[in-house]
Design an enzyme around this catalytic site. Structure first.
Site, PDB file in Angstrom:
ATOM      1  N   ASP A  54       1.629  -0.074  -4.919  1.00  0.00           N
ATOM      2  CA  ASP A  54       0.405   0.051  -5.724  1.00  0.00           C
ATOM      3  C   ASP A  54       0.265   1.420  -6.390  1.00  0.00           C
ATOM      4  O   ASP A  54      -0.159   1.523  -7.536  1.00  0.00           O
ATOM      5  CB  ASP A  54      -0.856  -0.339  -4.929  1.00  0.00           C
ATOM      6  CG  ASP A  54      -1.119   0.540  -3.715  1.00  0.00           C
ATOM      7  OD1 ASP A  54      -0.247   1.346  -3.344  1.00  0.00           O
ATOM      8  OD2 ASP A  54      -2.219   0.402  -3.134  1.00  0.00           O
ATOM      9  N   HIS A  55       0.640   2.484  -5.677  1.00  0.00           N
ATOM     10  CA  HIS A  55       0.502   3.844  -6.223  1.00  0.00           C
ATOM     11  C   HIS A  55       1.186   4.801  -5.270  1.00  0.00           C
ATOM     12  O   HIS A  55       1.691   4.379  -4.229  1.00  0.00           O
ATOM     13  CB  HIS A  55      -0.973   4.224  -6.407  1.00  0.00           C
ATOM     14  CG  HIS A  55      -1.804   3.933  -5.184  1.00  0.00           C
ATOM     15  ND1 HIS A  55      -1.721   4.687  -4.050  1.00  0.00           N
ATOM     16  CD2 HIS A  55      -2.675   2.939  -4.909  1.00  0.00           C
ATOM     17  CE1 HIS A  55      -2.530   4.192  -3.132  1.00  0.00           C
ATOM     18  NE2 HIS A  55      -3.119   3.116  -3.613  1.00  0.00           N
ATOM     19  N   THR A 105      -5.693   1.382  -5.467  1.00  0.00           N
ATOM     20  CA  THR A 105      -5.214  -0.004  -5.339  1.00  0.00           C
ATOM     21  C   THR A 105      -5.867  -0.920  -6.368  1.00  0.00           C
ATOM     22  O   THR A 105      -5.209  -1.756  -6.990  1.00  0.00           O
ATOM     23  CB  THR A 105      -5.536  -0.566  -3.945  1.00  0.00           C
ATOM     24  OG1 THR A 105      -5.008   0.309  -2.970  1.00  0.00           O
ATOM     25  CG2 THR A 105      -4.938  -1.948  -3.754  1.00  0.00           C
ATOM     26  N   GLU A 163       0.813  -1.201   0.000  1.00  0.00           N
ATOM     27  CA  GLU A 163       0.000   0.000   0.000  1.00  0.00           C
ATOM     28  C   GLU A 163       0.862   1.273   0.000  1.00  0.00           C
ATOM     29  O   GLU A 163       1.765   1.429   0.825  1.00  0.00           O
ATOM     30  CB  GLU A 163      -0.932  -0.019   1.217  1.00  0.00           C
ATOM     31  CG  GLU A 163      -1.805   1.204   1.382  1.00  0.00           C
ATOM     32  CD  GLU A 163      -2.686   1.473   0.175  1.00  0.00           C
ATOM     33  OE1 GLU A 163      -3.306   0.525  -0.316  1.00  0.00           O
ATOM     34  OE2 GLU A 163      -2.733   2.633  -0.283  1.00  0.00           O
ATOM     35  N   HIS A 168      -1.542   3.305   4.755  1.00  0.00           N
ATOM     36  CA  HIS A 168      -2.566   4.030   3.999  1.00  0.00           C
ATOM     37  C   HIS A 168      -2.824   5.364   4.684  1.00  0.00           C
ATOM     38  O   HIS A 168      -2.829   5.439   5.905  1.00  0.00           O
ATOM     39  CB  HIS A 168      -3.848   3.199   3.959  1.00  0.00           C
ATOM     40  CG  HIS A 168      -4.837   3.692   2.943  1.00  0.00           C
ATOM     41  ND1 HIS A 168      -5.504   4.876   3.077  1.00  0.00           N
ATOM     42  CD2 HIS A 168      -5.243   3.160   1.773  1.00  0.00           C
ATOM     43  CE1 HIS A 168      -6.282   5.058   2.026  1.00  0.00           C
ATOM     44  NE2 HIS A 168      -6.139   4.027   1.215  1.00  0.00           N
TER      45      HIS A 168
HETATM   46  C1  GP9 Z   1      -8.473  -0.911   0.777  1.00  0.00           C
HETATM   47  C2  GP9 Z   1      -7.476  -0.697  -0.301  1.00  0.00           C
HETATM   48  C3  GP9 Z   1      -6.699   0.564  -0.125  1.00  0.00           C
HETATM   49  O1  GP9 Z   1      -9.220  -2.062   0.590  1.00  0.00           O
HETATM   50  O2  GP9 Z   1      -8.094  -0.720  -1.537  1.00  0.00           O
HETATM   51  O3  GP9 Z   1      -7.365   1.659  -0.589  1.00  0.00           O
HETATM   52  P1  GP9 Z   1      -6.861   2.602  -1.759  1.00  0.00           P
HETATM   53  O4  GP9 Z   1      -5.386   2.644  -1.785  1.00  0.00           O
HETATM   54  O5  GP9 Z   1      -7.414   2.023  -3.001  1.00  0.00           O
HETATM   55  O6  GP9 Z   1      -7.454   3.943  -1.422  1.00  0.00           O
HETATM   56 MN    MN Z   2      -3.718   1.659  -2.203  1.00  0.00          MN
END
Ligand code: GP9
Ligand code: MN
Length: 631
Positions: free
Chosen positions: A469-470, A295, A253, A410
């Site tokens: 992921d980003h 994500t 994350e 996150h």
């Molecule tokens: C939570 C995951 C994280 O289930 O998708 O959230 P995002 O990075 O997409 O805001």
């Molecule tokens: Mn994410």
């Protein structure tokens, strides 16, 4: 025509002016809209006007009582839309789109993030509405009450149409092809205004719904040609090197690449990853290509090698499409496929989409022991999540393909004191400061997980893929990031910050850093080739990361792209060696068409649900995967 009484003002004028000024103030205070010259500033200033005149103008057809009620209700509604954008922008640094609005099921899960994003002072965003309500209630003398003649109404609407055209014309001179290039919502809002932008977005939405209905598969011919002309042969000695091994892919994350081999307050941010890189393939020029789907977009890229959409989350908008995703392909090749994430299964529509992608099993919230003590922020802490997941892995039929999504790192990067293995940074910006301890925490969680895999005998039989992921830190925090990086966050630096780590550990292979320019789109062919599965006939936009004849090129979802020597973003071609705009602005030119085509082709596939016309068993059929009759 009756004589106009200048000493009185109509409620329509008051409502319009109040909302107009408010919108402009909000533009300047709540969004980060870059203004380069006075003309842009002027466009920004006038852009709410035509829409507001139109909406309030409708009340000219009503009798006084209804008219007041209508004005009040529309004023509230418009204010609400504006405010919703403000809150959305605080987190996503982006404007709302219709598909995002329909993702409200996510809002309940957003919990702590939303709380962080709302302030008491936000009531100010509705101040003009209160003024309007008071005026209607107490009817002061200066308010004009009269019925409007046909001529009055005509003049009114002609004026507002004229203003709309004037606005659009001015915007076109400032920004040609404004409406045909729609990757960049900031530019749209800047030029046609937030309200007209929403209308335009609604138009796009209906267009995309129509696209599926009208698609017949003939578009696939061009796409098929393009994809196969760009196919890159895998490297001989890597193809099938992990045949029959398990795959453990972990989406980390919000993990950006700049934290790798970096310190904060003199301490390593990712000590485990830094070590693990030494015995793995590490790609240090690997970019995320996600957009509003965050994500879920990265999951989409991983499993399909297609681009996510520029607006909305494809997990929501097109979960019913036909895909030829990695889980489905591996399922056909004797693998058991599972995805593991300790959140609600319907979050981001995952349960539905995972089914479409062909996963055998989704281990979600109900498959974990989640208590208050082992949760923080968005849910189960990463250490507990990964630890509990090992049991699931042990129970799975082998070989398996598994995807994990971590969560602790996150926004707003909350963490209990006991879990802070390093202290926050000290810029004074909470988001940036707290990012480091949560990154460090995820690093620790992965370290424990890998150790457990070793203890349980899974390590030697598994390929481990770790990728970010980003971004975790948006452009809203450029000031604090400038302080941390020691260099100003220009559009060039900002694009470079979209790099996320990619680490591929293959049992028996030594560590190596590979700097090929690449993106999440390349994961699918890379993984399949390592497992010895041919992808020649697959429709995919990525290329094997180990291939000897890879092209140094990757496109981001906002249309920016990166080549070996250049970065193209915000309509400027940057020289990578200096970080400055390139002396020869045409240097990026040869790649522009390619970047545009890739995104457009991929969008066409998704909007038209074109893979339903593609021979799905392309791995077994002889020639092209195209079905003969394009049924
Ligand atoms: C939570 C995951 C994280 O289930 O998708 O959230 P995002 O990075 O997409 O805001
Ligand atoms: Mn994410």
């Amino acid at each position: 025509m009756r004589k106009f009484n200048w000493s009185k003002i109509s409620l329509i004028a008051i409502a319009t002016v109040l909302l107009w000024l408010k919108t402009y103030i909000v533009y300047k205070t709540s969004f980060d809209i870059k203004i380069e010259n006075w003309k842009q500033e002027f466009i920004l200033f006038i852009n709410p006007l035509s829409f507001l005149l139109f909406i309030f103008g409708i009340s000219l057809f009503m009798k006084e009582k209804n008219r007041n009620r209508y004005i009040l209700i529309s004023s509230f509604f418009i204010s609400f839309v504006l405010f919703a954008n403000v809150v959305f922008y605080r987190f996503f640094n982006d404007f709302l789109t219709v598909p995002v609005l329909f993702q409200t099921s996510n809002m309940s899960d957003l919990g702590s993030s939303v709380n962080e994003l709302l302030y008491v002072s936000d009531l100010l965003y509705f101040a003009d509405f209160v003024i309007l309500a008071l005026l209607i209630k107490f009817k002061p003398k200066f308010i004009m009450v009269k019925e409007y003649s046909k001529v009055n109404r005509r003049v009114f609407f002609l004026v507002s149409i004229a203003i709309a055209f004037f606005n659009l014309g001015l915007a076109e001179t400032e920004r040609p092809q404004l409406l045909t290039r729609t990757f960049d919502r900031e530019i749209l809002v800047k030029n046609i205004g937030t309200y007209n932008y929403h209308l335009y977005d609604m138009f796009l939405q209906s267009k995309s719904s129509a696209q599926r209905a009208l698609a017949d598969g003939s578009e696939l011919v061009d796409i098929d040609n393009y994809v196969h002309a760009n196919y890159k042969e895998p490297k001989d000695d890597m193809f099938g090197i992990a045949k029959g091994k398990n795959v453990i892919a972990i989406s980390m994350e919000s993990m950006q690449n700049f934290v790798i081999n970096e310190t904060v307050n003199g301490e390593e941010i990712t000590p485990f990853l830094n070590d693990f890189i030494g015995e793995s393939y590490y790609f240090d020029n690997f970019y995320h290509q996600t957009a509003q789907g965050k994500t879920s977009d990265s999951e989409f890229l991983l499993d399909n090698s297609l681009y996510p959409l520029s607006r909305g989350a494809v997990f929501f908008t097109h979960s019913g499409n036909e895909f030829t995703a990695t889980p489905e392909i591996l399922g056909n090749n004797g693998y058991y496929t599972a995805t593991l994430h300790a959140n609600n299964k319907s979050f981001w529509n995952r349960d539905i989409m995972y089914d479409s992608l062909g996963y055998d099993r989704f281990y979600s919230m109900i498959d974990y022991d989640i208590r208050e003590e082992n949760s923080v922020g968005w849910g189960l802490k990463d250490i507990d999540f990964l630890e509990q997941s090992v049991q699931h892995l042990k129970d799975m039929p082998k070989p398996f393909y598994s995807k994990f999504i971590t969560l602790t790192n996150h926004h707003p990067f909350e963490l209990g004191e006991e879990d802070k293995f390093i202290q926050p940074y000290t810029s004074g910006n909470n988001t940036v400061d707290n990012y480091f301890p949560t990154v460090r925490y995820t690093d620790e969680a992965i370290k424990n997980f890998v150790q457990k895999l070793k203890d349980d005998g899974l390590y030697e039989d598994s390929v481990i893929i770790l990728y970010g992921d980003h971004y975790g830190i948006s452009e809203n925090h450029n000031k604090a990031m400038t302080e941390f990086l020691g260099t100003e966050v220009t559009p060039f630096v900002s694009t470079q910050l979209q790099r996320v780590p990619l680490i591929i550990h293959i049992p028996g292979q030594e560590g190596k850093t590979i700097s090929t320019v690449s993106g999440q789109i390349d994961l699918k062919p890379t993984i399949l080739h390592l497992l010895g599965i041919d992808t020649k006939k697959d429709i995919q936009f990525g290329a094997d990361l180990f291939s000897a004849d890879r092209m140094e090129f990757t496109v981001l979802r906002d249309g920016s792209f990166i080549t070996k020597d250049h970065v193209y973003t915000r309509e400027t071609c940057y020289d990578k060696s200096t970080g400055e705009p390139a002396a020869d602005q045409n240097a990026c030119e040869p790649y522009m068409e390619k970047a545009k085509n890739e995104l457009e082709y991929s969008d066409k596939i998704i909007y038209g649900d074109l893979l339903r016309f593609y021979e799905n068993e392309n791995y077994r059929s002889e020639d092209s995967g195209l079905k003969e009759n394009n049924e």
